[in-house]
Motif scaffolding. Structure first.
Motif, PDB file in Angstrom:
ATOM      1  N   ARG A   1       0.841  -1.212   0.000  1.00  0.00           N
ATOM      2  CA  ARG A   1       0.000   0.000   0.000  1.00  0.00           C
ATOM      3  C   ARG A   1       0.876   1.262   0.000  1.00  0.00           C
TER       4      ARG A   1
ATOM      5  N   TRP B   1       3.935   1.583  -1.105  1.00  0.00           N
ATOM      6  CA  TRP B   1       4.589   1.752  -2.409  1.00  0.00           C
ATOM      7  C   TRP B   1       3.606   2.261  -3.441  1.00  0.00           C
ATOM      8  N   GLN B   2       2.395   1.743  -3.385  1.00  0.00           N
ATOM      9  CA  GLN B   2       1.393   2.203  -4.354  1.00  0.00           C
ATOM     10  C   GLN B   2       1.028   3.660  -4.076  1.00  0.00           C
ATOM     11  N   ASP B   3       0.941   4.035  -2.814  1.00  0.00           N
ATOM     12  CA  ASP B   3       0.659   5.425  -2.461  1.00  0.00           C
ATOM     13  C   ASP B   3       1.761   6.355  -2.944  1.00  0.00           C
TER      14      ASP B   3
ATOM     15  N   ASN C   1       3.172   6.075  -5.623  1.00  0.00           N
ATOM     16  CA  ASN C   1       3.121   5.986  -7.084  1.00  0.00           C
ATOM     17  C   ASN C   1       4.258   5.178  -7.684  1.00  0.00           C
TER      18      ASN C   1
ATOM     19  N   GLU D   1       5.862   1.869  -9.315  1.00  0.00           N
ATOM     20  CA  GLU D   1       5.323   0.857 -10.205  1.00  0.00           C
ATOM     21  C   GLU D   1       5.484  -0.509  -9.581  1.00  0.00           C
TER      22      GLU D   1
ATOM     23  N   ILE E   1      -6.080  -3.498  -1.375  1.00  0.00           N
ATOM     24  CA  ILE E   1      -5.144  -4.087  -2.317  1.00  0.00           C
ATOM     25  C   ILE E   1      -5.884  -5.003  -3.280  1.00  0.00           C
TER      26      ILE E   1
ATOM     27  N   SER F   1      -2.471  -8.853  -6.678  1.00  0.00           N
ATOM     28  CA  SER F   1      -1.097  -8.433  -6.417  1.00  0.00           C
ATOM     29  C   SER F   1      -0.522  -9.086  -5.162  1.00  0.00           C
TER      30      SER F   1
END
Ligand code: C2E
Ligand code: MG
Ligand code: MG
Ligand code: MG
Length: 292
Positions: free
Chosen positions: A103, A105-107, A109, A111, A142, A146
């Motif tokens: 989460r 890492w996705q926040d 941005n 890849e 999530i 993934s």
């Protein structure tokens, strides 16, 4: 405990064994505190697209920063955790921690990627794994696809219908299932057919010898064929040299993992790789400094 009595009855009891048993008991009791006091840490090893060197996923690997013994590797304490059933709460912590990082890492941005966690067969036996997965995925918002759950072949050894059902439930829920250390355990093609694996990880025992040893190379080639039949991805574990990677690429293996690309990294270091869009292995710039 029956097992301990058995050891003495069979005349296998030795002072060394006594030491091993005490060591395990003391590790088990330390482990309770370790969870409470946050002594566990996840490291992340990149899973790499062999052709491009791009990081496409990572595997979470548990570390225990023991206050007296230093960093302990899972090979030492996971068996103790399994015997004491502490693998239940520890495994749950691993799952949530992996999702929490994904989460983050996705926040940021970045890849990413998929995150894999290793799950012990004992966690299936303790029950509630699907609920934990559902909870973690909901909490951290999530995509189930993934999250990869790595399971070793010991799932077959149990020959348990209940376990097979849980695996199917997880798959139906949408997480990806990976068969870890393939080729080392209880492989049976007949069983394999019944398990919905999305990925097969070829054990490093074969991988590391494929350049020199014709037999290992043919085994790996056979495993690649099996995963193709199953419609699963193949991941080669334990790539330590560029020649091994090259042979794997020639054989049509898409994904790999190993010290040649990267050691398992602390979260910040793994995140750094993602921020740099690094291709692995990192090229070390030639030093311009005198090395005196
Ligand atoms: P595994 O899932 O097969 O993980 C791969 C192991 O190989 C890791 O060891 C990794 O550090 C090591 N490795 C990676 N690349 C190379 C390489 O190029 N050469 C060599 N020689 N080794 C390499 P690690 O971290 O010590 O973990 C050992 C095992 O402990 C894992 O094997 C897994 O079965 C178990 N484990 C680790 N973390 C967890 C966890 O959170 N939960 C459970 N249940 N088991 C875990
Ligand atoms: Mg694994
Ligand atoms: Mg493995
Ligand atoms: Mg292993």
């Amino acid at each position: 405990e029956v097992r301990d009595r058995g050891i003495r009855d069979w005349g296998l009891y030795t002072p060394e064994l006594d030491h091993v048993i005490h060591e395990r008991i003391s590790l088990a009791s330390d482990m309770v505190r370790a969870l409470e006091e946050g002594q566990f840490e996840l490291h992340f090893q990149p899973k790499v697209d062999l052709k491009t060197g791009k990081v496409i996923a990572c595997e979470s690997l548990l570390r225990w920063l023991h206050p007296e013994r230093g960093m302990l590797s899972p090979g030492v304490f996971i068996p103790v955790a399994e015997q004491s059933q502490l693998i239940g709460p520890i495994g749950k912590w691993v799952l949530f921690e992996a999702c929490r990082h994904l989460r983050a890492w996705q926040d940021a941005n970045l890849e990413v990627v998929q995150v894999a966690v290793n799950v012990s067969v004992v966690q299936f036996e303790l029950g509630g794994l699907l609920e934990q997965v559902r909870e973690a995925i909901t909490l951290y918002d999530i995509d189930p696809q993934s999250l990869i759950i790595e399971i070793t072949e010991s799932v077959y050894a149990r020959q348990s219908k209940a376990l097979l059902q849980q695996i199917h439930d997880l798959h139906e829920f949408g997480v990806r299932l990976s068969l870890d250390d393939f080729g080392t355990g209880y492989s049976s093609l007949l069983y394999l057919q019944n398990y919905p694996f999305d990925e097969i990880k070829i054990d490093m025992g074969f991988v590391r010898r494929i350049v020199e040893d014709d037999y290992s190379r043919r085994i790996v080639s056979t495993i690649l064929g099996i995963s193709q039949v199953m419609g699963a991805d193949s991941v080669a574990e334990g790539i330590e040299r560029p020649e091994v990677r090259d042979v794997l690429i020639d054989m049509g293996c898409g994904i790999g993992q190993g010290y040649y690309f990267s050691m398992p990294l602390a979260a910040e270091d793994f995140q750094w790789l993602l921020e740099k869009h690094a291709t692995l292995p990192l090229s070390v710039p030639a030093s311009t400094e005198p090395t005196a």
